[in-house]
Design an enzyme around this catalytic site. Structure first.
Site, PDB file in Angstrom:
ATOM      1  N   GLY A  47      59.109  43.628  44.229  1.00 14.43           N
ATOM      2  CA  GLY A  47      59.086  42.222  44.633  1.00 14.43           C
ATOM      3  C   GLY A  47      57.675  41.906  45.063  1.00 14.43           C
ATOM      4  N   GLU A  48      57.540  41.347  46.218  1.00 14.60           N
ATOM      5  CA  GLU A  48      56.204  41.050  46.750  1.00 14.60           C
ATOM      6  C   GLU A  48      56.110  41.706  48.127  1.00 14.60           C
ATOM      7  OE1 GLU A  48      52.700  40.482  47.153  1.00 14.60           O
ATOM      8  OE2 GLU A  48      53.471  39.705  45.249  1.00 14.60           O
ATOM      9  N   CYS A  79      57.588  50.219  43.495  1.00 15.07           N
ATOM     10  CA  CYS A  79      56.576  49.172  43.367  1.00 15.07           C
ATOM     11  C   CYS A  79      56.246  48.534  44.725  1.00 15.07           C
ATOM     12  CB  CYS A  79      57.037  48.163  42.316  1.00 15.07           C
ATOM     13  SG  CYS A  79      55.672  47.244  41.630  1.00 15.07           S
ATOM     14  N   ARG A 108      46.902  48.091  45.320  1.00 14.09           N
ATOM     15  CA  ARG A 108      47.840  47.058  44.830  1.00 14.09           C
ATOM     16  C   ARG A 108      47.315  46.441  43.543  1.00 14.09           C
ATOM     17  NH1 ARG A 108      47.435  42.780  47.530  1.00 14.09           N
ATOM     18  NH2 ARG A 108      49.347  41.933  46.667  1.00 14.09           N
ATOM     19  N   ILE A 135      55.139  46.475  36.527  1.00 10.47           N
ATOM     20  CA  ILE A 135      54.933  45.030  36.669  1.00 10.47           C
ATOM     21  C   ILE A 135      53.970  44.789  37.829  1.00 10.47           C
ATOM     22  CG2 ILE A 135      56.045  42.789  37.079  1.00 10.47           C
ATOM     23  CD1 ILE A 135      58.669  44.084  36.104  1.00 10.47           C
ATOM     24  N   ARG A 136      52.772  44.354  37.524  1.00 11.51           N
ATOM     25  CA  ARG A 136      51.740  44.166  38.555  1.00 11.51           C
ATOM     26  C   ARG A 136      51.796  45.321  39.556  1.00 11.51           C
ATOM     27  NH1 ARG A 136      51.322  40.149  41.798  1.00 11.51           N
ATOM     28  NH2 ARG A 136      53.531  39.747  41.954  1.00 11.51           N
ATOM     29  N   HIS A 171      59.279  50.674  37.700  1.00 11.62           N
ATOM     30  CA  HIS A 171      60.642  50.198  37.986  1.00 11.62           C
ATOM     31  C   HIS A 171      61.648  50.961  37.124  1.00 11.62           C
ATOM     32  CE1 HIS A 171      59.590  46.485  40.239  1.00 11.62           C
ATOM     33  NE2 HIS A 171      58.478  46.570  39.539  1.00 11.62           N
ATOM     34  N   GLU A 173      64.693  50.979  37.575  1.00 11.49           N
ATOM     35  CA  GLU A 173      65.926  50.166  37.535  1.00 11.49           C
ATOM     36  C   GLU A 173      65.886  49.120  36.418  1.00 11.49           C
ATOM     37  OE1 GLU A 173      63.440  49.653  39.496  1.00 11.49           O
ATOM     38  OE2 GLU A 173      63.256  47.528  39.982  1.00 11.49           O
TER      39      GLU A 173
HETATM   40  N1  GLN Z   1      52.121  43.389  43.214  1.00 10.84           N
HETATM   41  C1  GLN Z   1      53.285  43.370  44.063  1.00 10.84           C
HETATM   42  C2  GLN Z   1      52.909  43.562  45.521  1.00 10.84           C
HETATM   43  O1  GLN Z   1      51.781  43.673  45.871  1.00 10.84           O
HETATM   44  C3  GLN Z   1      54.266  44.428  43.644  1.00 10.84           C
HETATM   45  C4  GLN Z   1      54.849  44.080  42.295  1.00 10.84           C
HETATM   46  C5  GLN Z   1      56.222  44.614  42.061  1.00 10.84           C
HETATM   47  O2  GLN Z   1      56.930  45.034  42.969  1.00 10.84           O
HETATM   48  N2  GLN Z   1      56.654  44.537  40.832  1.00 10.84           N
HETATM   49  O3  GLN Z   1      53.775  43.599  46.344  1.00 10.84           O
END
Ligand code: GLN
Length: 192
Positions: A47-48, A79, A108, A135-136, A171, A173
């Protein structure tokens, strides 16, 4: 057996589904009262990380969860969940507030914009060709003694374990491969 999935933000439903597929009952954790004694572990999803850390603080969950993890409660962070557990972040946002229980340094959004999201397969612990969706994603730039490196992609550490704590930059999942969750259940939760 019940495993909590932090459900304040991010991709928690897919983790819950993986747990169900492995015969474990997932419990969505949205507030402090949800962190009950009958849980055998917890997953911190992607997530973030800044938002998740902030919500953990506002919900009064940060300190109790940190204490539980330090006392050996099994935790698996993917992540953003990995970032929440790292005790050092190379490039934190201004408001980053974390659990800081694992002795790793993370970077990050480490793969740059053009590689913001990508797919790879690599070994994970004793498992071969595990599919990995990034993902990022962060990667682990440094790991203290006592941290076991479980997977690397392009020379970067993307999965590691320190005692009761497991983290992946990718991920699992978001694939249909259950082996990483299975590793968590078999090697950490069932041995806790
Ligand atoms: N870039 C996100 C962060 O800094 C993490 C991305 C993710 O969980 N897919 O939290």
């Amino acid at each position: 057996m019940k495993i909590g999935v932090l459900a304040v933000q991010g991709a928690f439903i897919e983790h819950a589904k993986m747990l169900t597929d492995l015969g474990v009952e997932p419990v969505e954790i949205r507030q402090l009262n949800d962190l009950t004694e009958d849980l055998s572990g917890i997953i911190l999803p992607g997530g973030e990380s800044t938002v998740m850390g902030k919500l953990l603080g506002e919900l009064g969950m940060q300190e109790p969860l940190k204490k539980k993890i330090q006392e050996g409660f099994p935790v698996f962070g993917t992540c953003a969940g990995l970032i929440l557990l790292a005790d050092q972040i190379e490039n934190p946002t201004k408001k980053q507030s974390n659990l800081k229980t694992m002795h790793i340094t993370v970077r990050r959004n480490a793969y740059g914009r053009q590689l913001g999201s990508f797919y790879a397969t690599a070994d994970f612990a004793d498992e071969k060709d595990v599919p990995m969706t990034f993902i990022r994603a962060p990667y682990i730039s440094q790991a203290a003694d006592g941290v076991e490196i479980l997977s690397q992609v392009d020379g970067k550490i993307v999965a590691a374990r320190e005692g009761n704590q497991l983290v992946t930059a990718f991920h699992p999942e978001l694939t249909d491969d259950l082996r990483v969750h299975q590793y968590f259940l078999e090697n950490i939760v069932r041995k806790a």
